[in-house]
Design a protein around this motif. Structure first.
Motif, PDB file in Angstrom:
ATOM      1  N   LEU A 226       2.910  13.032   8.440  1.00  0.00           N
ATOM      2  CA  LEU A 226       3.432  13.738   7.293  1.00  0.00           C
ATOM      3  C   LEU A 226       4.559  12.824   6.661  1.00  0.00           C
ATOM      4  CD1 LEU A 226       4.057  17.212   9.071  1.00  0.00           C
ATOM      5  CD2 LEU A 226       2.929  16.889   7.131  1.00  0.00           C
ATOM      6  N   SER A 227       5.299  11.902   7.526  1.00  0.00           N
ATOM      7  CA  SER A 227       6.157  11.106   6.972  1.00  0.00           C
ATOM      8  C   SER A 227       5.598  10.054   5.900  1.00  0.00           C
ATOM      9  CB  SER A 227       6.936  10.163   8.158  1.00  0.00           C
ATOM     10  OG  SER A 227       7.664   9.177   7.616  1.00  0.00           O
ATOM     11  N   LEU A 228       4.366   9.815   6.272  1.00  0.00           N
ATOM     12  CA  LEU A 228       3.699   8.557   5.243  1.00  0.00           C
ATOM     13  C   LEU A 228       3.116   9.432   4.164  1.00  0.00           C
ATOM     14  CD1 LEU A 228       1.272   6.982   7.705  1.00  0.00           C
ATOM     15  CD2 LEU A 228       3.458   5.960   6.468  1.00  0.00           C
ATOM     16  N   HIS A 229       2.914  10.824   3.990  1.00  0.00           N
ATOM     17  CA  HIS A 229       2.428  11.470   2.968  1.00  0.00           C
ATOM     18  C   HIS A 229       3.575  11.833   2.286  1.00  0.00           C
ATOM     19  CE1 HIS A 229       0.580  14.524   0.559  1.00  0.00           C
ATOM     20  NE2 HIS A 229       1.365  15.387   0.839  1.00  0.00           N
ATOM     21  N   LYS A 230       4.854  12.122   2.838  1.00  0.00           N
ATOM     22  CA  LYS A 230       6.067  12.429   2.093  1.00  0.00           C
ATOM     23  C   LYS A 230       6.382  11.157   1.301  1.00  0.00           C
ATOM     24  CE  LYS A 230      10.906  13.658   2.700  1.00  0.00           C
ATOM     25  NZ  LYS A 230      11.861  14.282   3.768  1.00  0.00           N
ATOM     26  N   THR A 231       6.242  10.028   1.751  1.00  0.00           N
ATOM     27  CA  THR A 231       6.716   8.589   1.050  1.00  0.00           C
ATOM     28  C   THR A 231       5.710   8.466  -0.002  1.00  0.00           C
ATOM     29  OG1 THR A 231       7.342   7.814   3.235  1.00  0.00           O
ATOM     30  CG2 THR A 231       6.887   6.145   1.379  1.00  0.00           C
ATOM     31  N   SER A 232       4.359   8.800   0.082  1.00  0.00           N
ATOM     32  CA  SER A 232       3.485   8.370  -0.941  1.00  0.00           C
ATOM     33  C   SER A 232       3.817   9.579  -2.166  1.00  0.00           C
ATOM     34  CB  SER A 232       2.082   8.363  -0.543  1.00  0.00           C
ATOM     35  OG  SER A 232       1.879   9.601   0.023  1.00  0.00           O
ATOM     36  N   SER A 233       4.223  10.634  -1.603  1.00  0.00           N
ATOM     37  CA  SER A 233       4.088  11.832  -2.836  1.00  0.00           C
ATOM     38  C   SER A 233       5.581  11.574  -3.731  1.00  0.00           C
ATOM     39  CB  SER A 233       4.522  13.012  -1.895  1.00  0.00           C
ATOM     40  OG  SER A 233       3.192  13.326  -1.262  1.00  0.00           O
ATOM     41  N   ASN A 234       6.504  10.960  -2.996  1.00  0.00           N
ATOM     42  CA  ASN A 234       7.804  10.801  -3.991  1.00  0.00           C
ATOM     43  C   ASN A 234       7.830   9.430  -4.620  1.00  0.00           C
ATOM     44  OD1 ASN A 234       8.941  13.134  -2.599  1.00  0.00           O
ATOM     45  ND2 ASN A 234      10.124  11.961  -1.089  1.00  0.00           N
ATOM     46  N   GLN A 235       6.990   8.457  -3.956  1.00  0.00           N
ATOM     47  CA  GLN A 235       7.312   7.074  -4.790  1.00  0.00           C
ATOM     48  C   GLN A 235       5.813   6.678  -5.413  1.00  0.00           C
ATOM     49  OE1 GLN A 235       8.991   4.498  -2.087  1.00  0.00           O
ATOM     50  NE2 GLN A 235      10.586   5.836  -1.291  1.00  0.00           N
ATOM     51  N   GLY A 236       4.701   7.282  -4.854  1.00  0.00           N
ATOM     52  CA  GLY A 236       3.420   7.077  -5.234  1.00  0.00           C
ATOM     53  C   GLY A 236       2.752   5.872  -4.298  1.00  0.00           C
TER      54      GLY A 236
ATOM     55  N   PRO B  73       8.248  -0.205  12.132  1.00  0.00           N
ATOM     56  CA  PRO B  73       9.279   0.844  12.863  1.00  0.00           C
ATOM     57  C   PRO B  73       8.543   2.059  12.779  1.00  0.00           C
ATOM     58  CG  PRO B  73       9.743   0.021  10.499  1.00  0.00           C
ATOM     59  CD  PRO B  73       8.647  -1.047  10.929  1.00  0.00           C
ATOM     60  N   LYS B  74       7.619   2.353  12.070  1.00  0.00           N
ATOM     61  CA  LYS B  74       6.943   3.657  12.024  1.00  0.00           C
ATOM     62  C   LYS B  74       6.051   3.812  13.564  1.00  0.00           C
ATOM     63  CE  LYS B  74       7.579   5.221   7.916  1.00  0.00           C
ATOM     64  NZ  LYS B  74       8.300   6.421   7.700  1.00  0.00           N
ATOM     65  N   LEU B  75       5.318   2.754  13.751  1.00  0.00           N
ATOM     66  CA  LEU B  75       4.664   2.761  15.025  1.00  0.00           C
ATOM     67  C   LEU B  75       5.434   2.695  16.330  1.00  0.00           C
ATOM     68  CD1 LEU B  75       1.648   0.420  14.118  1.00  0.00           C
ATOM     69  CD2 LEU B  75       1.582   3.028  14.278  1.00  0.00           C
ATOM     70  N   SER B  76       6.616   2.077  16.354  1.00  0.00           N
ATOM     71  CA  SER B  76       7.806   1.998  17.152  1.00  0.00           C
ATOM     72  C   SER B  76       8.125   3.321  17.514  1.00  0.00           C
ATOM     73  CB  SER B  76       8.755   0.820  16.891  1.00  0.00           C
ATOM     74  OG  SER B  76       9.794   0.751  17.950  1.00  0.00           O
ATOM     75  N   GLU B  77       8.623   4.033  16.431  1.00  0.00           N
ATOM     76  CA  GLU B  77       9.276   5.281  16.491  1.00  0.00           C
ATOM     77  C   GLU B  77       8.227   6.158  17.158  1.00  0.00           C
ATOM     78  OE1 GLU B  77      10.237   9.012  13.515  1.00  0.00           O
ATOM     79  OE2 GLU B  77      10.433   7.005  12.912  1.00  0.00           O
TER      80      GLU B  77
ATOM     81  N   ARG C  76       1.518  14.099  22.109  1.00  0.00           N
ATOM     82  CA  ARG C  76       1.087  12.867  21.360  1.00  0.00           C
ATOM     83  C   ARG C  76       0.330  13.539  20.131  1.00  0.00           C
ATOM     84  NH1 ARG C  76      -1.092  12.336  26.293  1.00  0.00           N
ATOM     85  NH2 ARG C  76      -3.251  12.596  25.957  1.00  0.00           N
ATOM     86  N   GLN C  77      -0.174  14.534  20.100  1.00  0.00           N
ATOM     87  CA  GLN C  77      -0.923  15.306  18.582  1.00  0.00           C
ATOM     88  C   GLN C  77       0.632  15.402  17.744  1.00  0.00           C
ATOM     89  OE1 GLN C  77      -3.106  18.670  20.310  1.00  0.00           O
ATOM     90  NE2 GLN C  77      -4.840  17.481  20.239  1.00  0.00           N
ATOM     91  N   ASP C  78       1.416  16.288  18.358  1.00  0.00           N
ATOM     92  CA  ASP C  78       2.421  16.417  17.320  1.00  0.00           C
ATOM     93  C   ASP C  78       3.109  15.389  16.760  1.00  0.00           C
ATOM     94  OD1 ASP C  78       4.701  18.482  16.487  1.00  0.00           O
ATOM     95  OD2 ASP C  78       5.813  17.281  17.706  1.00  0.00           O
ATOM     96  N   GLU C  79       3.335  14.254  17.830  1.00  0.00           N
ATOM     97  CA  GLU C  79       3.888  12.918  17.077  1.00  0.00           C
ATOM     98  C   GLU C  79       3.250  12.228  15.882  1.00  0.00           C
ATOM     99  OE1 GLU C  79       7.101  11.959  17.447  1.00  0.00           O
ATOM    100  OE2 GLU C  79       7.738  13.331  18.769  1.00  0.00           O
ATOM    101  N   ILE C  80       2.007  12.240  16.198  1.00  0.00           N
ATOM    102  CA  ILE C  80       1.024  11.606  15.253  1.00  0.00           C
ATOM    103  C   ILE C  80       1.008  12.511  13.814  1.00  0.00           C
ATOM    104  CG2 ILE C  80      -1.280  11.287  14.597  1.00  0.00           C
ATOM    105  CD1 ILE C  80      -1.891  10.662  17.696  1.00  0.00           C
TER     106      ILE C  80
END
Length: 556
Positions: free
Chosen positions: A416-426, A434-438, A407-411
């Motif tokens: 990290l996915s959210l951080h990557k999105t905000s770093s690339n696109q502001g 879909p993120k929570l479903s995944e 559970r810790q690893d998936e969180i």
């Protein structure tokens, strides 16, 4: 004229559908039948009077056990003492239910008396009440003087005649039994010539007449829709008269404080346990009258035409009309809607066992391994065993803590996915669903099978996409209401091809789950499946592959 045409057209369609269903090849493992069952009637045309001789004739041809299709009811006839012992001693619980007939619905408080209730918690409570409080040796010994007095009265009437003459014993015996029961119950004799006694005897005679006879409506339910003999109305009126009479008896006992009768004894118990020994229980040994309905149910459809989206607002509107508890007839299913917190608590805490069963729907039949999973199984020994396995072996605190790192690893992956999105696109909008479903799916799959199957990036494998689609289909069918669940005759023609879709989906799902089980046999993994397979080695009959696959399905 239009109504006549409508009913005629509907009858023809119904006959066609029934013929289509009955003409299919049966797969039931049933004893032989004396002849091919006719559409609609079944074997009713073969039954001749006297009935016991007809059955004996069939048993001489087809053996000591055979089956009959009486209209829409399947009946198994047993004439061998050994087979009877097998049925009613070794397998008595299997045969403990009663068929649902009109008499029990209208006169038996909607199948809630000990004579007509289905086997379960209610019936066992009723039997305990009857055995310990009403028909115990101590209670019956208290009433021995009543029985002696009634026998003495009958003997006196027989001796009173000075000449030898024929005597009809049947009415005499009926009178003695009837008066014994009524004096033990209510402290009164009802064999006099007064108006009250005559009315009550007439009601009892009607009850016996309906209870001892077979009604065509019990075997051919579509006759109820037109009530061609007015039987429903007669029984409803008779049930109301009986209930009024019983209510008067209770009120008399309260006023006169009688305690030396069965009713008086039960009313005294009511003072200490009012929630159990209610008036309804005293009148019928557990009475559960259905709540009111918002409107008259239509033939076939019931109240389906009243349901409009959004459903929760529609049910709220109906509750404002009919109160916090009301009943609906959705096609062939009866539903009770509760909107009061106190009533919900009453249903699911104090009477949770009564409501523990699930409705039998197509999804649970095909995807739920024929109603054998914890989410779709009937309350009983099998369901209790599954719940114990889930609580002790699958969802115990120890097992959940052992998989904490997943559970810790998936969180962490999600963050990290959210951080990557905000770093690339502001600053940007992110669809969290879909993120929570995944996140949820991957946590479950890694705990169950030790694999990640879901990812929104391009690195997702073809296998992952395939099983993502499979899981979504299971969710789609599980969360939706299907017309075939409420109108079973639609299953005969497989309206919309729904049954075929479920079968194909179930086959694909079972193959997927079986592949996971087989993988774990080859590779020992610290997962839920691996743990269940290790338990299977010591108890193979309990931890079968189907049990394991059913628990996997429930986790979704």
């Amino acid at each position: 004229m239009e109504a006549t045409v409508l009913y005629t057209s509907f009858t023809l369609i119904l006959i066609f559908l029934i013929f289509k269903q009955l003409s299919r090849k049966r797969r039931h493992n049933l004893p032989p039948s004396p002849a091919v069952a006719l559409p609609i009637l079944g074997h009713l045309h073969l039954l001749k009077q006297p009935l016991h001789r007809t059955f004996r004739h069939f048993s001489q041809i087809h053996g000591p056990i055979f089956s009959l299709q009486l209209g829409f009811r399947r009946v198994v006839v047993v004439s061998s003492p050994d087979l009877v012992e097998e049925c009613f001693t070794k397998n008595d619980i299997v045969f403990s239910n009663r068929p649902r007939v009109l008499v029990d619905k209208y006169i038996g408080y909607d199948h809630t008396t000990m004579a007509g209730a289905p086997y379960g918690h209610q019936w066992r409570s009723l039997r305990r009440l009857g055995a310990q409080e009403v028909l115990s040796s101590a209670r019956l010994n208290v009433f021995s003087k009543i029985r002696e007095d009634e026998i003495r009265r009958v003997l006196q009437t027989l001796i009173g005649s000075n000449k030898f003459e024929k005597v009809k014993l049947r009415p005499k015996l009926f009178e003695i039994i009837f008066n014994m029961i009524m004096r033990m119950l209510a402290g009164k004799r009802y064999s006099g010539e007064d108006k009250e006694s005559e009315e009550f005897r007439e009601m009892v005679s009607e009850v016996f007449e309906h209870a001892q006879s077979s009604n065509p409506e019990d075997f051919l339910p579509f006759l109820l829709w037109i009530d061609y003999r007015g039987l429903k109305k007669k029984m409803a009126d008779l049930g109301k008269k009986l209930d009024d009479f019983y209510e008067n008896l209770l009120e008399e006992h309260r006023r006169e404080k009688r305690i030396n009768t069965m009713i008086g004894h039960l009313l005294s118990l009511q003072e200490s346990e009012p929630e159990f020994y209610t008036d309804q229980i005293i009148k019928g040994f557990i009475t559960y009258r259905l709540p009111p309905s918002p409107a008259v149910a239509l033939p076939i459809l019931g109240h389906l035409h009243l349901l409009k989206p959004p459903l929760h607002r529609n049910l709220h509107r109906l509750s404002q009309i009919s109160g916090p508890i009301f009943s609906l007839k959705l096609g062939f299913r009866r539903v009770v809607v509760v909107s009061s917190p106190s009533l919900v608590e009453e249903c699911f805490t104090k009477n949770d066992v009564v409501f523990a069963n699930r409705p039998r729907i197509l999804v649970d039949k095909h995807i739920g391994y024929n109603h054998s999973t914890m989410s779709g199984g009937r309350y009983g020994e099998h369901w209790i065993r599954l719940r114990r396995i889930a609580a002790q072996e699958v969802l115990s605190t120890t097992r959940i803590n052992a998989l904490l790192n997943i559970r810790q690893d998936e969180i962490n992956r999600l963050l990290l996915s959210l951080h990557k999105t905000s770093s690339n696109q502001g600053f940007t909008k992110v669809q969290m669903r879909p993120k929570l479903s995944e996140l949820t799916f991957n946590v479950m799959m890694r705990m169950i099978a030790g694999k990640r199957y879901f990812s929104e990036d391009d690195t997702e494998s073809e296998q992952g996409k395939k099983y993502r689609n499979l899981i979504y289909q299971i969710f789609e069918h599980s969360q939706a209401s299907n017309p075939q669940d409420f109108l079973p005759f639609l299953q005969w023609i497989d309206y919309g091809g729904y049954t075929k879709k479920l079968r194909d989906l179930a086959k694909e799902m079972d193959e997927f789950f079986q592949s996971l089980v087989d993988e774990h046999r080859l590779e020992k993994r610290n997962t839920m499946i691996g743990h269940l397979i290790s338990l299977q080695q010591s108890q193979p009959e309990l931890y079968s592959d189907q049990t394991t696959k059913g628990l996997i399905m429930v986790r979704f």
